[in-house]
Design an enzyme around this catalytic site. Structure first.
Site, short mmCIF file in Angstrom:
data_model
loop_
_atom_site.label_atom_id
_atom_site.label_comp_id
_atom_site.label_asym_id
_atom_site.label_seq_id
_atom_site.Cartn_x
_atom_site.Cartn_y
_atom_site.Cartn_z
N LYS A 184 -0.07 -10.89 -11.62
CA LYS A 184 0.34 -9.67 -10.93
C LYS A 184 1.79 -9.39 -11.29
O LYS A 184 2.60 -10.31 -11.38
CB LYS A 184 0.19 -9.83 -9.41
N ASP A 204 5.00 -14.61 -5.29
CA ASP A 204 6.39 -15.08 -5.40
C ASP A 204 7.08 -15.03 -4.04
O ASP A 204 8.24 -15.45 -3.91
CB ASP A 204 7.17 -14.29 -6.47
N SER A 205 6.33 -14.61 -3.01
CA SER A 205 6.82 -14.74 -1.63
C SER A 205 7.01 -16.21 -1.27
O SER A 205 7.57 -16.53 -0.23
CB SER A 205 5.85 -14.09 -0.65
N GLU A 250 5.08 -6.33 -10.69
CA GLU A 250 5.54 -5.20 -9.91
C GLU A 250 6.00 -4.06 -10.83
O GLU A 250 6.52 -4.31 -11.91
CB GLU A 250 6.71 -5.63 -9.01
N GLU A 280 1.98 -1.85 -1.39
CA GLU A 280 2.69 -2.50 -0.28
C GLU A 280 3.63 -1.52 0.42
O GLU A 280 4.38 -0.78 -0.25
CB GLU A 280 3.50 -3.71 -0.80
N ASP A 326 1.72 -14.43 -9.42
CA ASP A 326 2.80 -13.45 -9.61
C ASP A 326 3.66 -13.80 -10.81
O ASP A 326 4.04 -14.97 -11.00
CB ASP A 326 3.69 -13.42 -8.37
O1 KIV Z 1 4.39 -12.30 -3.24
C1 KIV Z 1 3.52 -11.92 -2.45
O2 KIV Z 1 3.14 -12.61 -1.50
C2 KIV Z 1 2.95 -10.60 -2.67
C3 KIV Z 1 2.03 -10.08 -1.62
C4 KIV Z 1 2.76 -9.77 -0.39
C5 KIV Z 1 1.22 -8.94 -2.10
O3 KIV Z 1 3.23 -9.98 -3.63
#
Ligand code: KIV
Length: 282
Positions: free
Chosen positions: A128, A59-60, A130, A197, A98
Site C-alpha cells: 500500500k 506503518d501506524s 499513499e 481515510e 505499507d
Molecule cells: O498505517 C495504517 O494503519 C493505515 C491504516 C490506518 C489504513 O494506513
C-alpha cells in the site's frame, strides 16, 4: 504457553483454507464488504486472521508499537520485520504491507525496488502506498510489473508535515474535487483497492461510485466497499483515538486490571502458588 511452543508461537497451524487472492478481493467490488484490520505481530495476526479478508501491516506501527510521533520515521527494515511476522501468523487473509515514507516517492524504480524487497522478505502479497494523481505513474509501473498495489487517499498520514495535522480532508469544494480525482487516477493506474481515510462522507461515496476497484474506508463511509481500523484502536488499547474509531473492547482497562492483580499477588507472596511451581519427583 505464550512464547515458546505450540499454537501461540506464531507458526501458522496447517490450514485447508487457501489464502485470499488479489483477483478474488478485487471482484468483491459492490458485494459483501471487505474486512481489513492492521496487525504487526504474529500472535495478533493469528487472532485476527480468521475474521479478516485482509491484514494490513500498517506503518501506524510507528505510533502503536514504537511510540513515535508520526509515521515519517518508519523504515523498510521495520516494515519487513513486522510484515514477515504477520505472514507467519496468518493463513487465510491476504497480507498487504505499507511502503514507508521515503521508500517510494522519488521514482517508480525506487518504488519497485522497495516493494520487491518487502514482498521477498515478508511473503506479503501486496503493498500500500499513499498519494493520488502524482503517484499514479508509480502505481501503474508496479502493477505492470506484478506488484499488486492498494492506494491510500484523503488523509494521508505520511504527509502530516504538509497537511499540518490529522484533521478530516475535503471540507472545501476544491479539496473534495482533488480527492475524487486522486481516487480515479489511482484506480485507472491499476490499484486493486483504495483506502480512503478521514474525508467528509460524500467524497468517499463519490469515489466508491466512480472507481472500478473496491474502496476501503476509515473515517469515510459505510458505503465504501470495505472498512479498515487499526487493531489496537478497535480493541481499546488507547484512551485517545480519532472520532472514526469504534472500540469493540477495553483492552487497556483489562490489561491494567490484570497487571494490578499480578503486582498485588507478587507483593503479598500469593503468586506463585503451588499450582504454578515444580515439585521434585516423589
Ligand atoms: O498505517 C495504517 O494503519 C493505515 C491504516 C490506518 C489504513 O494506513
Amino acid at each position: 504457553m505464550s512464547t515458546t511452543s505450540g499454537i501461540d508461537s506464531g507458526a501458522p497451524a496447517s490450514s485447508p483454507k487457501k489464502r485470499l487472492t488479489v483477483p478474488t478481493l478485487r471482484a468483491r467490488k459492490g458485494g459483501e464488504p471487505l474486512v481489513m484490520l492492521t496487525a504487526y505481530s504474529a500472535r495478533m495476526a493469528q487472532l485476527l486472521d480468521p475474521h479478516c479478508d485482509m491484514l494490513l501491516v500498517g506503518d501506524s506501527l510507528a505510533q502503536v508499537i514504537y511510540g513515535l510521533p508520526s509515521t515519517v520515521p518508519v523504515t523498510l527494515e521495520m516494515m519487513a520485520a513486522h510484515g514477515a511476522a504477520v505472514v507467519r501468523g496468518s493463513t487465510q487473509a491476504l497480507v498487504a504491507i505499507d511502503m514507508p515514507f521515503g521508500s517510494y516517492e522519488a521514482s517508480p524504480a525506487q518504488a519497485f525496488d522497495s516493494a520487491a524487497r518487502l514482498m521477498k522478505e515478508t511473503g506479503a502479497a501486496a503493498v500500500k502506498l499513499e498519494g493520488g494523481e502524482a503517484m499514479a505513474p508509480t502505481v501503474r509501473f508496479l502493477t505492470e510489473r506484478g506488484i499488486p498495489v492498494i492506494g491510500h487517499i484523503g488523509l494521508t498520514p505520511q504527509a502530516v508535515n504538509l497537511l499540518g495535522g490529522y484533521g478530516a480532508r475535503g471540507r472545501s469544494e476544491a479539496e473534495a474535487a482533488k480527492i475524487v480525482a486522486d481516487g480515479v487516477a489511482i484506480a485507472e493506474a491499476g490499484a486493486f483497492a483504495i483506502v480512503i481515510e478521514g474525508v467528509v462522507e460524500p467524497i468517499a461515496i463519490e469515489v466508491t461510485r466512480r472507481v472500478a476497484c473496491p474502496t476501503i474506508g476509515i473515517g469515510a463511509s459505510s458505503q465504501c466497499d470495505g472498512q479498515v481500523l487499526v487493531g489496537e484502536d478497535m480493541l481499546g488499547l488507547f484512551d485517545r483515538t480519532a472520532r472514526f474509531v469504534k472500540r469493540y473492547e477495553d483492552l487497556s482497562g483489562r490489561i491494567s486490571a490484570a497487571a494490578e492483580g499480578y503486582a498485588a499477588e507478587v507483593r503479598s507472596r500469593a503468586f506463585p502458588d503451588a499450582g504454578h511451581l515444580y515439585r521434585p519427583k516423589a
